[in-house]
Enzyme design. Structure first.
Site, PDB file in Angstrom:
ATOM      1  CD  GLU A  60      -0.362   6.146 -36.990  1.00 25.11           C
ATOM      2  OE1 GLU A  60      -1.113   5.241 -37.362  1.00 25.11           O
ATOM      3  OE2 GLU A  60       0.018   6.272 -35.814  1.00 25.11           O
ATOM      4  CG  HIS A  79      -3.707   7.698 -33.391  1.00 26.59           C
ATOM      5  ND1 HIS A  79      -4.287   6.450 -33.255  1.00 26.59           N
ATOM      6  CD2 HIS A  79      -2.421   7.476 -33.756  1.00 26.59           C
ATOM      7  CE1 HIS A  79      -3.378   5.524 -33.530  1.00 26.59           C
ATOM      8  NE2 HIS A  79      -2.237   6.115 -33.823  1.00 26.59           N
ATOM      9  CG  HIS A  81       0.219   4.160 -30.243  1.00 26.57           C
ATOM     10  ND1 HIS A  81       1.313   4.926 -30.513  1.00 26.57           N
ATOM     11  CD2 HIS A  81      -0.533   4.192 -31.366  1.00 26.57           C
ATOM     12  CE1 HIS A  81       1.246   5.399 -31.764  1.00 26.57           C
ATOM     13  NE2 HIS A  81       0.133   4.971 -32.291  1.00 26.57           N
ATOM     14  CG  HIS A 150      -1.881   1.271 -34.496  1.00 30.25           C
ATOM     15  ND1 HIS A 150      -2.113   1.757 -35.764  1.00 30.25           N
ATOM     16  CD2 HIS A 150      -1.255   2.262 -33.838  1.00 30.25           C
ATOM     17  CE1 HIS A 150      -1.624   2.981 -35.856  1.00 30.25           C
ATOM     18  NE2 HIS A 150      -1.098   3.311 -34.705  1.00 30.25           N
TER      19      HIS A 150
HETATM   20 ZN   LIG Z   1      -0.474   5.193 -34.270  1.00 29.20          ZN
END
Ligand SMILES: [Zn+2]
Length: 229
Positions: A60, A79, A81, A150
């Site tokens: 990602e 980023h 979760h 996500h």
């Molecule tokens: Zn992710």
């Protein structure tokens, strides 16, 4: 970030190269808590390694590449979760800043749904530039975008800012979720958000910001890294 439960085995943090803004630093594919200096790989804005690299890269990494490409003002991206934000990505309930330390997320937190443009055949991960750019378009000029089912992407003008925002985002979400069970919310007003941003928004060297930085480093057992600077 791992110590504060923002990232776990997954999730990542990156920093734009201050001397070469068309590149950024991000680890190769490894859990954040295990990363050492030698794990950092310089990436280009199309999400590839700048130098030949044998180690696998994060699937990602395009989240970071596309946000840096779209936002010259952004120096650091996270980023993750974090579980507490996920309910706000799969319901109609909008995540709002409801506590003073949540002001940094901004008055509006947009929601990106990968299925809107890429249909129901994705695994929800952002694995190419097309998907990264679509996410960056939803983020637009905001500080945080939620990603349906996500996680989230957060962007800021310094590493300290993006870490602070990523730590307080799940806390804000937790408080909001609890408050919603009690009754009607009173989120921060735009004036309050702006006042907070004007006070401590972009002052990485201010005593207030450094206080949090030292605290998190101490808790994570890496305070000696701050002394080396
Ligand atoms: Zn992710």
């Amino acid at each position: 970030m791992a110590n504060e439960d923002v990232v776990d085995a997954y999730g990542h943090v990156s920093l734009r190269n201050p001397e070469a803004p068309e590149r950024f630093f991000l680890a190769h594919s490894k859990s954040p808590a295990l990363i050492e200096a030698s794990d950092i790989v310089e990436h280009t804005l199309d999400g590839q390694a700048y130098q030949p690299e044998q180690r696998p890269l994060y699937l990602e990494r395009f989240i970071h590449a596309a946000i840096y490409e779209a936002r010259p003002d952004i120096m650091a991206v996270v980023h993750a979760h974090a579980e507490d934000v996920l309910p706000f990505g799969i319901t109609q309930a909008k995540l709002r800043p409801v506590i003073h330390s949540g002001a940094f997320i901004g008055a509006e937190v947009p929601l990106w749904d990968i299925a809107e443009r890429f249909g129901d055949r994705t695994n929800l991960l952002v694995t190419n530039m097309d998907q990264g750019r679509d996410l960056a378009r939803t983020l637009a000029g905001h500080n945080v975008a939620l990603m349906r089912g996500h996680g989230f992407a957060a962007a800021a003008r310094s590493l300290i800012d993006v870490v602070r925002m990523s730590v307080y985002l799940p806390r804000n979400a937790r408080v909001q979720h609890k408050a919603m069970q009690l009754g009607e919310l009173k989120p921060l007003s735009v004036g309050e958000i702006n006042a907070r941003a004007a006070g401590t928004g972009y002052k990485p060297q201010s005593p207030e910001t450094q206080r949090a930085w030292q605290y998190w480093a101490q808790r994570a057992g890496c305070a000696e890294l701050l002394k080396q600077r």
